[in-house]
Design a protein around this motif. Structure first.
Motif, mmCIF file in Angstrom:
data_model
loop_
_atom_site.group_PDB
_atom_site.id
_atom_site.type_symbol
_atom_site.label_atom_id
_atom_site.label_comp_id
_atom_site.label_asym_id
_atom_site.label_seq_id
_atom_site.Cartn_x
_atom_site.Cartn_y
_atom_site.Cartn_z
ATOM 1 N N HIS A 117 0.838 -1.202 0.000
ATOM 2 C CA HIS A 117 0.000 0.000 0.000
ATOM 3 C C HIS A 117 0.873 1.252 0.000
ATOM 4 O O HIS A 117 0.613 2.219 -0.739
ATOM 5 C CB HIS A 117 -0.922 -0.023 1.221
ATOM 6 N N ARG A 120 2.226 1.776 -3.478
ATOM 7 C CA ARG A 120 1.178 2.250 -4.396
ATOM 8 C C ARG A 120 0.917 3.744 -4.206
ATOM 9 O O ARG A 120 0.751 4.488 -5.182
ATOM 10 C CB ARG A 120 -0.121 1.471 -4.184
ATOM 11 N N VAL A 121 0.872 4.180 -2.965
ATOM 12 C CA VAL A 121 0.585 5.588 -2.688
ATOM 13 C C VAL A 121 1.674 6.482 -3.270
ATOM 14 O O VAL A 121 1.385 7.484 -3.925
ATOM 15 C CB VAL A 121 0.428 5.827 -1.172
ATOM 16 N N SER A 124 1.492 6.935 -6.972
ATOM 17 C CA SER A 124 0.234 7.506 -7.460
ATOM 18 C C SER A 124 0.320 9.027 -7.581
ATOM 19 O O SER A 124 1.361 9.641 -7.304
ATOM 20 C CB SER A 124 -0.896 7.150 -6.491
ATOM 21 N N LYS A 325 -8.144 9.590 -0.964
ATOM 22 C CA LYS A 325 -7.387 8.990 -2.068
ATOM 23 C C LYS A 325 -6.458 7.879 -1.569
ATOM 24 O O LYS A 325 -6.329 6.827 -2.202
ATOM 25 C CB LYS A 325 -6.567 10.072 -2.798
ATOM 26 N N ILE A 326 -5.818 8.119 -0.429
ATOM 27 C CA ILE A 326 -4.923 7.113 0.142
ATOM 28 C C ILE A 326 -5.719 5.871 0.532
ATOM 29 O O ILE A 326 -5.311 4.740 0.259
ATOM 30 C CB ILE A 326 -4.157 7.681 1.350
ATOM 31 N N LEU A 329 -6.656 3.657 -2.372
ATOM 32 C CA LEU A 329 -5.577 2.868 -2.960
ATOM 33 C C LEU A 329 -5.302 1.593 -2.177
ATOM 34 O O LEU A 329 -4.513 0.775 -2.601
ATOM 35 C CB LEU A 329 -4.290 3.704 -3.031
#
Length: 329
Positions: A117, A120-121, A124, A325-326, A329
């Motif tokens: 995670h 990914r953040v 992004s 948004k976090i 994801l």
């Protein structure tokens, strides 16, 4: 006559060879030297990450690492980079949040679920926005997050911990800075600022009751020798940021920048995988050392921490919509 010509040709060839050697030596001397400062020890997995990174970039750069806070002490690396007294550093997000309040969102408890995670953040739009803030306001370029494990609470007293209420009065070592101290309070503890290198003696002497660190750090620094228990709160996905100054980055051409970033990505991915392997093994290792290792009421800790963050001034600085948004994801 032929001997004279041959001799002149030999002397000319030798001169060219000498010039080539001089040029090669000059090129070698011109290879940029990048000093790297970190608080972690040379036994840390991240030190091996740095060695892998240095090997990958050695044709273009000389990486000169300093471990254990020997060049710049914990919390001062960022300012050293801003002043161009240091080219690269392993920077805590809490240090960035001291200068950019919006960054406090990534220092909050129970935000990231795991290493995947986290990655990914930062890959992004959210990550790009955060990196841009640092580049524009702090004069540094963030290469990526260096995951080093979920932070757990380690205590010397044998007090059983189940909820944040059980942490009342516990002197929990946290690094200095508002973000770190608030994290300690969000766990219900009495946060006590102390340098990383002083934690072992602090636990030994009773100056502190406990510390919070990922399990690999607890092993590397031998904190388990002066603790009785580890409470698996998993309250924060531990990460720092591999950074380089804008000046050092801008001095590279586009091709070298791409290769440099690729080498950093590969090293950080390797380190994250190694940390995850180590974490899976260490709980049993600490039990064999005589420590009690258990999981408290995680839901109670998460609820308590998130309520504190959302009601705090820290949350007022978070960019609108970034938390959602976090979470998405």
């Amino acid at each position: 006559m032929m001997m004279s010509i041959d001799r002149r040709m030999f002397m000319a060839g030798a001169a060219v060879g000498g010039l080539a050697g001089t040029a090669t030596g000059a090129a070698a001397q011109a290879k940029p030297n990048l000093r790297f400062s970190a608080v972690f020890s040379e036994q840390d997995i991240r030190a091996d990450m740095v060695k892998r990174f240095a090997e990958a970039i050695k044709n273009d750069f000389t990486l000169q690492p300093y471990y254990g806070g020997t060049l710049f002490r914990q919390g001062t690396e960022l300012v050293a980079m801003q002043r161009n007294n240091l080219e690269m550093g392993n920077i805590a997000p809490q240090d960035i949040s001291n200068q950019i309040p919006a960054w406090s969102i990534v220092t909050s408890a129970y935000l990231f679920k795991d290493a995947a995670h986290l990655k990914r953040v930062f890959a992004s739009d959210v990550g790009r926005d955060l990196k841009k803030m640092a580049e524009d306001q702090l004069n540094i370029r963030i290469l990526g997050p260096t995951y080093f494990g979920a932070r757990q609470v380690g205590l010397k007293p044998r007090t059983r911990i189940n909820t944040p209420a059980d942490m009342a009065g516990i002197k929990l070592r946290m690094p200095g800075g508002d973000a770190w101290q608030f994290l300690g309070r969000s766990l219900g503890a009495n946060p006590t600022p102390m340098a990383y290198g002083e934690v072992y003696t602090g636990l030994q002497s009773g100056a502190i009751d406990g510390q919070d660190n990922p399990l690999p750090n607890v092993q590397n620094m031998k904190f388990f020798e002066v603790m009785s228990q580890i409470v698996l709160t998993s309250h924060l996905v531990g990460f720092d940021l591999l950074c380089i100054t804008n000046r050092a980055w801008s001095a590279m051409g586009a091709q070298k920048q791409a290769a440099f970033q690729a080498a950093a990505d590969a090293a950080m991915d390797w380190s994250a995988q190694e940390h995850q392997k180590r974490e899976a093994e260490l709980a049993d290792f600490f039990r064999r050392q005589g420590l009690e290792v258990y999981e408290p009421n995680i839901a109670a800790f998460r609820e308590h921490a998130q309520k504190m963050y959302l009601a705090s001034d820290l949350a007022k600085s978070w960019p609108p919509g970034m938390l959602e948004k976090i979470n998405a994801l």
